[in-house]
Every structure is written in C-alpha cells, then in structure tokens.
Design an enzyme around this catalytic site. Structure first.
Site, short mmCIF file in Angstrom:
data_model
loop_
_atom_site.label_atom_id
_atom_site.label_comp_id
_atom_site.label_asym_id
_atom_site.label_seq_id
_atom_site.Cartn_x
_atom_site.Cartn_y
_atom_site.Cartn_z
N GLY A 19 46.19 39.36 38.10
CA GLY A 19 47.36 39.21 38.94
C GLY A 19 48.43 38.30 38.35
N ALA A 47 44.35 36.69 40.80
CA ALA A 47 43.98 36.55 42.21
C ALA A 47 42.88 35.51 42.40
CB ALA A 47 43.53 37.90 42.75
N GLU A 100 40.50 43.45 34.93
CA GLU A 100 39.84 43.81 36.19
C GLU A 100 38.65 44.75 36.00
OE1 GLU A 100 43.99 42.59 37.49
OE2 GLU A 100 43.05 43.55 35.77
N GLU A 138 50.32 40.55 36.25
CA GLU A 138 51.08 41.45 37.11
C GLU A 138 52.30 40.74 37.69
OE1 GLU A 138 47.96 44.57 39.00
OE2 GLU A 138 47.46 42.46 39.33
#
Length: 257
Positions: free
Chosen positions: A108, A65, A131, A111
C-alpha cells in the site's frame, strides 16, 4: 486541524506532510483518515498550491497496509475509510502531489506513491508490491496503476513474483521521476514544490485533469477534455498575466484566477 499520524509543515505555497506511524509507517485507518482530511483542508486553502507526501524515519516511506487490521477486515468489518478512495482522491487532485520517498515503499505504501503525480526516490530504497507472498493481491489500485506506469509485462513480473525493484530499476521503467541520495530526497521535493507553487494554478489543474481523465478514455475523447480545459485556461486572468509578463520580459505573478 490537529494531526497525530501526520507531521504537517506549511511552507510558502506548499505543504509537507510526513507519515508518522512507527515503526513501518503503516497505512492504518487512522493514517488514511488523516491523509483524507489533509487533502480536504489543502483543497480549500488557496495558499497551498502543492502537497509533498513523505515518511518519517530513514528506512521506510511506508510498508503498506496495517497487517494488524487485516483480522478485523477478514471478520467482515468494513473499513471506515478505504485506501482506494483516498488514493483516487490524490490521483484526481487538482493540485500537484509529490511523493518524496526517503525510504522504501511496499504494498500500500507503493500504491500511495503511485497515486501521486510525481515521485522522487532514495537511491538506496526499493519499491514493490509483495502481496502475492501473503496470498493476497494489491488491493488499493496497484494492479491498475503499475501497468499504466511501467507497462503490462514488467508490472505482471513485479506483482506475480512479489520481488521489489531497485531505485535504479524504478527510474529505468518510469515508475519514478528522479533518484537521489536519501538525504537529498526531501530537499529535492521541496525545491520542486516551491517551483510548482509559483506556476499557474489553473493551468496546472487543467493539465492534471486532462492527463488523468484522458488516459482512461479514447484519444478523441481525450482531445475533447483538453479542448474544454483550454477554454477554461484562456478565459483566466492568469493567461493574460502570462502573456503580459512574457512581453514585458518579467516573471509572471499568477493568482489562480
């Protein structure tokens, strides 16, 4: 459509889309929006049977992210587009999506890769969900997909420590399908995409659906999903073409009908 955060190249039967958001290929709102548009565009294009997602640059598939956008989210501004929604769309996509990870994938970025159906990783790359080191949790499906892919015990270790897996470990635990030298990642993905593009689109769609939906239900319900898919496939022209080609000892020519 025109893309500014993706480099999109259409080949015979498949598309290669590279995240182009230097220096870390962060999954900003703009990148997520373009990924979402790409999925919609390819869904309605019968000439595209497979999508390959990769990243520009040698070091990173994606670092995850966009941290710069976190302040806005913390201030209560709802994101225009959610990583959850885009990644769920990929996971439930009726055409195979391949992650060609020429570099490392974190947060992310990992992910995103986990939401793809198949993954090829550079031997020099690492993957992880760090994270917890930022005081947050994987927020785009990582807490759910990683245990499903590599098992609860190892997944908890990865997420609670935030330490990455090497390419060898990722292969060992079943997180990726293949590990190759960095310069071979995209050629391997292209070769796989070209092979799948010659396959039976309806059969592959029903396989993807049966596996994805079946894993989220009981065995009995999964069998029902499989049976429904079988009925659809056996009624298709492709099924007749496959049987005819087998008997005539020639390669089948699947039309997706």
């Amino acid at each position: 459509m025109e893309y500014t955060k993706l480099t999109v190249e259409k080949q015979d039967g498949y598309v290669v889309a590279a995240i182009n958001n230097p220096p870390a290929n962060a999954l900003s709102q703009a990148v997520l929006a373009e990924l979402n548009s790409l999925l919609d565009e390819c869904l309605n294009d019968d000439e595209v049977r497979v999508i390959v997602l990769t990243g520009t640059g040698e070091k990173l598939f994606s670092a995850g992210a966009d941290i710069k956008e976190f302040a806005s989210i913390r201030a209560g501004n709802k994101p225009r587009i959610s990583g959850h929604d885009v990644f769920l769309k990929i996971e439930n996509y009726p055409k195979p999506v391949i992650a060609a990870m020429q570099g490392s994938a974190f947060g992310g970025g990992n992910e995103l890769a986990m939401s793809c159906h198949l993954r090829i990783l550079s031997a020099s790359a690492k993957v992880g969900l760090p994270e917890v080191k930022l005081g947050i949790i994987p927020g785009w499906g990582g807490t759910q997909r990683l245990p499903r892919l590599i098992g609860k015990t190892k997944a908890l270790e990865v997420m609670l420590t935030g330490d990455p897996l090497t390419a060898e470990e990722a292969l060992q635990y079943g997180l990726v399908n293949k590990v190759v030298p960095a310069e071979q990642v995209l050629p391997e993905a292209r070769a796989l995409a070209a092979r799948l593009a010659k396959g039976a689109p309806i059969a592959m769609r029903e396989i993807l659906m049966a596996v994805t939906r079946g894993l989220n239900t009981s065995l009995e319900e999964g069998i029902k999903i499989e049976q429904a898919g079988s009925a659809v496939v056996f009624a298709s022209e492709d099924a007749r073409e496959g049987a005819t080609a087998f008997l005539e000892k020639r390669p089948p020519n699947f039309k997706g009908r």
